[in-house]
Motif scaffolding. Structure first.
Motif, PDB file in Angstrom:
ATOM      1  N   ALA A  78      -4.178  -2.484  -4.154  1.00  0.00           N
ATOM      2  CA  ALA A  78      -4.460  -3.885  -4.444  1.00  0.00           C
ATOM      3  C   ALA A  78      -3.830  -4.232  -5.783  1.00  0.00           C
ATOM      4  CB  ALA A  78      -5.967  -4.138  -4.498  1.00  0.00           C
TER       5      ALA A  78
ATOM      6  N   ALA B 212      -4.896  -2.478   4.394  1.00  0.00           N
ATOM      7  CA  ALA B 212      -3.699  -2.229   5.201  1.00  0.00           C
ATOM      8  C   ALA B 212      -2.576  -1.598   4.380  1.00  0.00           C
ATOM      9  CB  ALA B 212      -3.214  -3.540   5.828  1.00  0.00           C
ATOM     10  N   GLU B 213      -2.405  -2.034   3.145  1.00  0.00           N
ATOM     11  CA  GLU B 213      -1.278  -1.575   2.323  1.00  0.00           C
ATOM     12  C   GLU B 213      -1.604  -0.344   1.487  1.00  0.00           C
ATOM     13  OE1 GLU B 213       0.040  -4.978   0.080  1.00  0.00           O
ATOM     14  OE2 GLU B 213       1.310  -5.651   1.750  1.00  0.00           O
TER      15      GLU B 213
ATOM     16  N   GLU C 294      -9.428 -11.885   2.821  1.00  0.00           N
ATOM     17  CA  GLU C 294      -8.043 -11.679   3.234  1.00  0.00           C
ATOM     18  C   GLU C 294      -7.332 -10.687   2.315  1.00  0.00           C
ATOM     19  OE1 GLU C 294      -3.949 -14.331   3.916  1.00  0.00           O
ATOM     20  OE2 GLU C 294      -5.886 -15.310   3.566  1.00  0.00           O
ATOM     21  N   LEU C 295      -7.565 -10.805   0.999  1.00  0.00           N
ATOM     22  CA  LEU C 295      -6.931  -9.895   0.042  1.00  0.00           C
ATOM     23  C   LEU C 295      -7.480  -8.473   0.171  1.00  0.00           C
ATOM     24  CD1 LEU C 295      -6.738 -12.200  -3.105  1.00  0.00           C
ATOM     25  CD2 LEU C 295      -4.809 -11.306  -1.778  1.00  0.00           C
TER      26      LEU C 295
ATOM     27  N   GLU D  29      -8.671  -7.145   2.955  1.00  0.00           N
ATOM     28  CA  GLU D  29      -8.089  -6.607   4.193  1.00  0.00           C
ATOM     29  C   GLU D  29      -6.628  -6.217   3.981  1.00  0.00           C
ATOM     30  OE1 GLU D  29      -8.946  -9.777   6.874  1.00  0.00           O
ATOM     31  OE2 GLU D  29     -10.909  -8.952   7.442  1.00  0.00           O
ATOM     32  N   LEU D  30      -5.905  -6.977   3.164  1.00  0.00           N
ATOM     33  CA  LEU D  30      -4.528  -6.620   2.835  1.00  0.00           C
ATOM     34  C   LEU D  30      -4.490  -5.313   2.051  1.00  0.00           C
ATOM     35  CD1 LEU D  30      -1.528  -7.495   2.868  1.00  0.00           C
ATOM     36  CD2 LEU D  30      -1.966  -8.668   0.685  1.00  0.00           C
TER      37      LEU D  30
END
Length: 258
Positions: free
Chosen positions: A194, A190-191, A183-184, A186-187
């Motif tokens: 990290a 997207a952003e 999940e992190l 994939e975040l």
């Protein structure tokens, strides 16, 4: 340690074993016995002993008859990489400038097996000292740099890659559950960046952004780290993320000119 399987009859297994022995030394394994090297490399004691004695005769290792340690000749291997590849030399002045402006440490890394390996680094005078240097490896699942690099993998390959990793709780804050790591990552995809807060080392925050090649593929990650008492995560992101992205953009332009 990841072992490479022979691809054809030209593969030299003894060279593989020797390189695995040479690279099993580190900060926590600075002086090793034959049995310790065999355990770290997954080889037999007899095989480890032959590799160790060969490397000692070649001047890469020293020994007192029981334990072995690295000698300066081993630096020739790292120097050959740093001197022959453009990325570290082009990144170094940008990392130096970033570190000087922020008074914090800045690094460049790339994915190696299940880790992010540091290939260039700059540390300012008042920066934290975490023992990192060129050649240091950070677990990809819990480091900002590693998550950015994992985000560059094909999305379909990510779950299997994360589930296959050895994921340990390095601190009480380490996120190591596979679903949460995915999940992190994939975040981060997207952003475009990290972050990490105390997962590798209590009291340290870090951020990383991807470095892309001309085709848009992620080839490296650039990161910056700060002590938690200096600023909270929101302040850290607001103050340093724009500078980190500008340094990254400059590196991409130099490495892959239009």
């Amino acid at each position: 340690m990841t072992s490479v399987k022979p691809a054809d009859r030209n593969f030299v297994a003894s060279l593989q074993k020797g390189l695995e022995v040479l690279t099993c030394f580190g900060r926590q394994h600075s002086r090793l016995t034959v049995s310790e090297v065999a355990r770290l490399t997954g080889s037999s004691p007899a095989s480890a002993r032959r590799s160790l004695l060969t490397l000692e005769q070649l001047g890469y290792l020293g020994s007192d008859g029981k334990r072995f340690w690295m000698l300066p000749r081993a630096l020739l291997v790292a120097h050959a990489y740093l001197a022959s590849r453009p990325t570290p030399s082009m990144a170094q002045p940008l990392l130096d400038a970033l570190s000087e402006r922020t008074r914090e440490s800045a690094s460049l890394g790339q994915l190696l097996d299940d880790d992010a390996i540091v290939i260039a680094r700059s540390t300012a005078r008042r920066s934290l000292s975490t023992g990192l240097g060129i050649g240091s490896r950070l677990p990809a699942y819990c480091s900002a740099m590693g998550r950015v690099l994992l985000a560059g993998l094909p999305p379909g390959d990510l779950p299997a890659r994360v589930h296959a990793m050895r994921r340990l709780p390095l601190t009480p804050r380490t996120i190591h559950d596979a679903a949460q790591v995915i999940e992190l990552v994939e975040l981060a995809r997207a952003e475009g960046y990290a972050s990490n807060a105390g997962e590798l080392e209590i009291g340290v925050r870090s951020m990383a952004v991807p470095v892309h090649d001309r085709q848009g593929q992620v080839v490296n990650a650039m990161s910056i780290a700060v002590r938690v008492e200096r600023m909270d995560m929101a302040e850290f992101r607001e103050a340093f993320l724009p500078m980190l992205k500008r340094a990254r953009d400059t590196l991409e332009a130099r490495l892959f000119p239009a």
